[in-house]
Design a protein around this motif. Sequence first.
Motif, PDB file in Angstrom:
ATOM      1  N   UNK A   1       0.827  -1.207   0.000  1.00  0.00           N
ATOM      2  CA  UNK A   1       0.000   0.000   0.000  1.00  0.00           C
ATOM      3  C   UNK A   1       0.861   1.257   0.000  1.00  0.00           C
ATOM      4  N   UNK A   2       1.904   1.276   0.815  1.00  0.00           N
ATOM      5  CA  UNK A   2       2.815   2.428   0.857  1.00  0.00           C
ATOM      6  C   UNK A   2       3.454   2.616  -0.518  1.00  0.00           C
ATOM      7  N   UNK A   3       3.888   1.526  -1.112  1.00  0.00           N
ATOM      8  CA  UNK A   3       4.520   1.590  -2.430  1.00  0.00           C
ATOM      9  C   UNK A   3       3.540   2.162  -3.468  1.00  0.00           C
ATOM     10  N   UNK A   4       2.330   1.666  -3.488  1.00  0.00           N
ATOM     11  CA  UNK A   4       1.326   2.156  -4.444  1.00  0.00           C
ATOM     12  C   UNK A   4       1.009   3.631  -4.213  1.00  0.00           C
ATOM     13  N   UNK A   5       0.900   4.038  -2.969  1.00  0.00           N
ATOM     14  CA  UNK A   5       0.615   5.438  -2.656  1.00  0.00           C
ATOM     15  C   UNK A   5       1.741   6.340  -3.165  1.00  0.00           C
ATOM     16  N   UNK A   6       2.970   5.882  -3.013  1.00  0.00           N
ATOM     17  CA  UNK A   6       4.111   6.665  -3.499  1.00  0.00           C
ATOM     18  C   UNK A   6       4.089   6.776  -5.023  1.00  0.00           C
ATOM     19  N   UNK A   7       3.727   5.696  -5.712  1.00  0.00           N
ATOM     20  CA  UNK A   7       3.634   5.731  -7.167  1.00  0.00           C
ATOM     21  C   UNK A   7       2.541   6.699  -7.619  1.00  0.00           C
ATOM     22  N   UNK A   8       1.403   6.651  -6.954  1.00  0.00           N
ATOM     23  CA  UNK A   8       0.305   7.561  -7.285  1.00  0.00           C
ATOM     24  C   UNK A   8       0.738   9.004  -7.069  1.00  0.00           C
ATOM     25  N   UNK A   9       1.422   9.261  -5.949  1.00  0.00           N
ATOM     26  CA  UNK A   9       1.889  10.618  -5.667  1.00  0.00           C
ATOM     27  C   UNK A   9       2.837  11.107  -6.767  1.00  0.00           C
ATOM     28  N   UNK A  10       3.752  10.256  -7.194  1.00  0.00           N
ATOM     29  CA  UNK A  10       4.687  10.625  -8.264  1.00  0.00           C
ATOM     30  C   UNK A  10       3.937  10.924  -9.564  1.00  0.00           C
ATOM     31  N   UNK A  11       2.951  10.099  -9.895  1.00  0.00           N
ATOM     32  CA  UNK A  11       2.174  10.313 -11.116  1.00  0.00           C
ATOM     33  C   UNK A  11       1.371  11.610 -11.050  1.00  0.00           C
ATOM     34  N   UNK A  12       0.812  11.921  -9.904  1.00  0.00           N
ATOM     35  CA  UNK A  12       0.069  13.166  -9.746  1.00  0.00           C
ATOM     36  C   UNK A  12       0.991  14.374  -9.936  1.00  0.00           C
TER      37      UNK A  12
ATOM     38  N   UNK B   1       3.815  14.443 -11.682  1.00  0.00           N
ATOM     39  CA  UNK B   1       4.185  14.522 -13.100  1.00  0.00           C
ATOM     40  C   UNK B   1       3.044  15.138 -13.911  1.00  0.00           C
ATOM     41  N   UNK B   2       1.825  14.730 -13.619  1.00  0.00           N
ATOM     42  CA  UNK B   2       0.667  15.279 -14.322  1.00  0.00           C
ATOM     43  C   UNK B   2       0.532  16.778 -14.101  1.00  0.00           C
ATOM     44  N   UNK B   3       0.760  17.214 -12.871  1.00  0.00           N
ATOM     45  CA  UNK B   3       0.673  18.646 -12.543  1.00  0.00           C
ATOM     46  C   UNK B   3       1.772  19.414 -13.273  1.00  0.00           C
ATOM     47  N   UNK B   4       2.974  18.839 -13.350  1.00  0.00           N
ATOM     48  CA  UNK B   4       4.081  19.512 -14.031  1.00  0.00           C
ATOM     49  C   UNK B   4       3.807  19.639 -15.528  1.00  0.00           C
ATOM     50  N   UNK B   5       3.196  18.621 -16.121  1.00  0.00           N
ATOM     51  CA  UNK B   5       2.880  18.656 -17.542  1.00  0.00           C
ATOM     52  C   UNK B   5       1.816  19.711 -17.871  1.00  0.00           C
ATOM     53  N   UNK B   6       0.933  19.958 -16.936  1.00  0.00           N
ATOM     54  CA  UNK B   6      -0.132  20.945 -17.142  1.00  0.00           C
ATOM     55  C   UNK B   6       0.382  22.371 -17.039  1.00  0.00           C
ATOM     56  N   UNK B   7       1.543  22.563 -16.411  1.00  0.00           N
ATOM     57  CA  UNK B   7       2.076  23.914 -16.231  1.00  0.00           C
ATOM     58  C   UNK B   7       2.646  24.480 -17.483  1.00  0.00           C
TER      59      UNK B   7
END
Length: 134
Positions: free
Chosen positions: A115-126, A128-134
């Motif tokens: 669960x910790x691993x998945x949460x960290x992956x989701x956080x990284x993806x979020x 990256x998505x925010x950076x791409x929108x900038x």
Amino acid sequence: MHPPNFDGRSDPKAVEDWIQDIEEIFRALECTDQQKLWFIAFKLTGEAKRWWNSEKAIREAEGTRMIKVPQFKIITLCTYPIPNEEKKAQKFEEGLNHKIYERVIVQQIHNFSELVHQAMLVEQNLKKGAELQE
């Protein structure tokens, strides 16, 4: 505004109370993230201080970013013995950021480490998505 020191050996309820006290001070003083970390480090003693120093040394050696206040809160709450993996994972889920929580909860993960691993992956993806929108 003088919260007690935190030694890392309190029961989970005392930990939650300590974190709430610290967060109230942060809101009242409108602290930056860096100021929050300095204050938290200053209030740690004993086992908690040893953990903090170890965490800093590991991250510096790996060249990774320093831990952030929300991560500190989750890690601190999750270091206390919880009877089984499922309850520990549930406690971790309760402390997640809402955007991360809603993406992780659908996976029905009951193993804490996974669960910790998945949460960290989701956080990284979020991020990256925010950076791409900038």
